[in-house]
Design a protein around this motif. Sequence first.
Motif, mmCIF file in Angstrom:
data_model
loop_
_atom_site.group_PDB
_atom_site.id
_atom_site.type_symbol
_atom_site.label_atom_id
_atom_site.label_comp_id
_atom_site.label_asym_id
_atom_site.label_seq_id
_atom_site.Cartn_x
_atom_site.Cartn_y
_atom_site.Cartn_z
ATOM 1 N N PRO A 15 0.810 -1.218 0.000
ATOM 2 C CA PRO A 15 0.000 0.000 0.000
ATOM 3 C C PRO A 15 0.847 1.272 0.000
ATOM 4 O O PRO A 15 1.941 1.303 0.554
ATOM 5 C CB PRO A 15 -0.810 -0.115 1.297
ATOM 6 N N GLY A 16 0.343 2.316 -0.659
ATOM 7 C CA GLY A 16 0.930 3.643 -0.552
ATOM 8 C C GLY A 16 2.165 3.915 -1.375
ATOM 9 O O GLY A 16 2.733 4.999 -1.278
ATOM 10 N N ALA A 89 8.916 11.454 0.418
ATOM 11 C CA ALA A 89 9.180 12.305 1.579
ATOM 12 C C ALA A 89 8.109 12.159 2.651
ATOM 13 O O ALA A 89 8.331 12.506 3.804
ATOM 14 C CB ALA A 89 9.292 13.766 1.137
ATOM 15 N N GLY A 90 6.939 11.657 2.278
ATOM 16 C CA GLY A 90 5.851 11.478 3.237
ATOM 17 C C GLY A 90 4.972 10.322 2.821
ATOM 18 O O GLY A 90 5.210 9.687 1.798
ATOM 19 N N ASN A 91 3.962 10.046 3.619
ATOM 20 C CA ASN A 91 3.051 8.945 3.278
ATOM 21 C C ASN A 91 1.597 9.391 3.302
ATOM 22 O O ASN A 91 0.698 8.568 3.393
ATOM 23 C CB ASN A 91 3.269 7.750 4.222
ATOM 24 N N GLU A 92 1.384 10.706 3.200
ATOM 25 C CA GLU A 92 0.011 11.203 3.265
ATOM 26 C C GLU A 92 -0.599 11.479 1.901
ATOM 27 O O GLU A 92 -1.680 12.048 1.799
ATOM 28 C CB GLU A 92 -0.056 12.464 4.143
ATOM 29 N N GLY A 93 0.081 11.103 0.818
ATOM 30 C CA GLY A 93 -0.473 11.271 -0.516
ATOM 31 C C GLY A 93 -0.512 12.698 -1.007
ATOM 32 O O GLY A 93 -1.355 13.048 -1.829
ATOM 33 N N LYS A 94 0.424 13.528 -0.532
ATOM 34 C CA LYS A 94 0.490 14.930 -0.943
ATOM 35 C C LYS A 94 1.794 15.187 -1.684
ATOM 36 O O LYS A 94 2.789 14.491 -1.492
ATOM 37 C CB LYS A 94 0.429 15.847 0.283
ATOM 38 N N TRP A 95 1.778 16.219 -2.527
ATOM 39 C CA TRP A 95 3.000 16.646 -3.192
ATOM 40 C C TRP A 95 3.900 17.360 -2.184
ATOM 41 O O TRP A 95 3.439 18.225 -1.435
ATOM 42 C CB TRP A 95 2.687 17.578 -4.353
ATOM 43 N N ASP A 164 6.740 11.649 -4.702
ATOM 44 C CA ASP A 164 5.811 12.689 -4.251
ATOM 45 C C ASP A 164 6.351 14.102 -4.513
ATOM 46 O O ASP A 164 5.987 15.047 -3.838
ATOM 47 C CB ASP A 164 5.404 12.498 -2.786
ATOM 48 N N ASN A 165 7.216 14.207 -5.511
ATOM 49 C CA ASN A 165 7.686 15.502 -6.002
ATOM 50 C C ASN A 165 7.273 15.619 -7.471
ATOM 51 O O ASN A 165 7.617 14.745 -8.279
ATOM 52 C CB ASN A 165 9.201 15.624 -5.855
ATOM 53 N N LYS A 166 6.543 16.675 -7.817
ATOM 54 C CA LYS A 166 5.999 16.790 -9.181
ATOM 55 C C LYS A 166 7.086 16.788 -10.242
ATOM 56 O O LYS A 166 6.949 16.129 -11.282
ATOM 57 C CB LYS A 166 5.151 18.059 -9.308
ATOM 58 N N ASP A 167 8.177 17.518 -10.006
ATOM 59 C CA ASP A 167 9.243 17.574 -11.009
ATOM 60 C C ASP A 167 9.931 16.224 -11.163
ATOM 61 O O ASP A 167 10.249 15.799 -12.284
ATOM 62 C CB ASP A 167 10.261 18.657 -10.652
ATOM 63 N N ASP A 168 10.177 15.552 -10.037
ATOM 64 C CA ASP A 168 10.784 14.223 -10.118
ATOM 65 C C ASP A 168 9.875 13.243 -10.860
ATOM 66 O O ASP A 168 10.341 12.425 -11.650
ATOM 67 C CB ASP A 168 11.099 13.685 -8.721
ATOM 68 N N VAL A 169 8.571 13.321 -10.605
ATOM 69 C CA VAL A 169 7.642 12.410 -11.280
ATOM 70 C C VAL A 169 7.665 12.637 -12.789
ATOM 71 O O VAL A 169 7.678 11.675 -13.569
ATOM 72 C CB VAL A 169 6.209 12.545 -10.710
#
Length: 196
Positions: A15-16, A89-95, A164-169
């Motif tokens: 998960p996640g 960087a986190g696990n809360e599903g945010k950028w 969870d980084n837009k540029d990296d994605v």
Amino acid sequence: MKVLILDNGHGKNTPGKCSPDKRILEYEWARDMVRRIAEKACLAGIHTEIVVPEESDIPLRERVRRVNALCAKYGTQNCALISVHINAAGNEGKWLNARGWTGWVAPKSSQKSKTLARLLYIEASRAGLQGNRLPSSSCYWVGNFAIVRDTKCPAVLTENLFQDNKDDVEYLVSESGKEAIATLHIDAIKKYFENN
């Protein structure tokens, strides 16, 4: 014979392990990356073994057992392991803002593990993938991850940018980004095997 052992991290039921927009599922990305690295290794004449051909989660204990069985088969001194992942960087599903590449060895890792990690770091730096992470003076990071701690051969876990980084994605989903990341891995492993 030199043997590159590739571990593609998590399975589809972990998960996640995805980007907030679900464009990247880590298990799919890692399997694709391992396939790309293996193809490049084949072209370079390096025998490659993939630890997890399944898409499902394989417990760490079993992955470690598989790696150590390959070390017994080919000789530990002939093998090197890279476990391929994407960071978060986190696990809360945010950028979030953390970005960049890191390579990890175990707390009591061998000098050969550290050498491989340094070579990977150098190639990642050449590819411009350091991001905004604090640079490592040793050219590697230390983490108590079972896949590098409990396996018998030199081993490095790579965290290839942040899901969870837009540029990296954007980079991770691009063909040019995938090619650059596969290339940095194979360039480092070729240099490692030339001297070990």
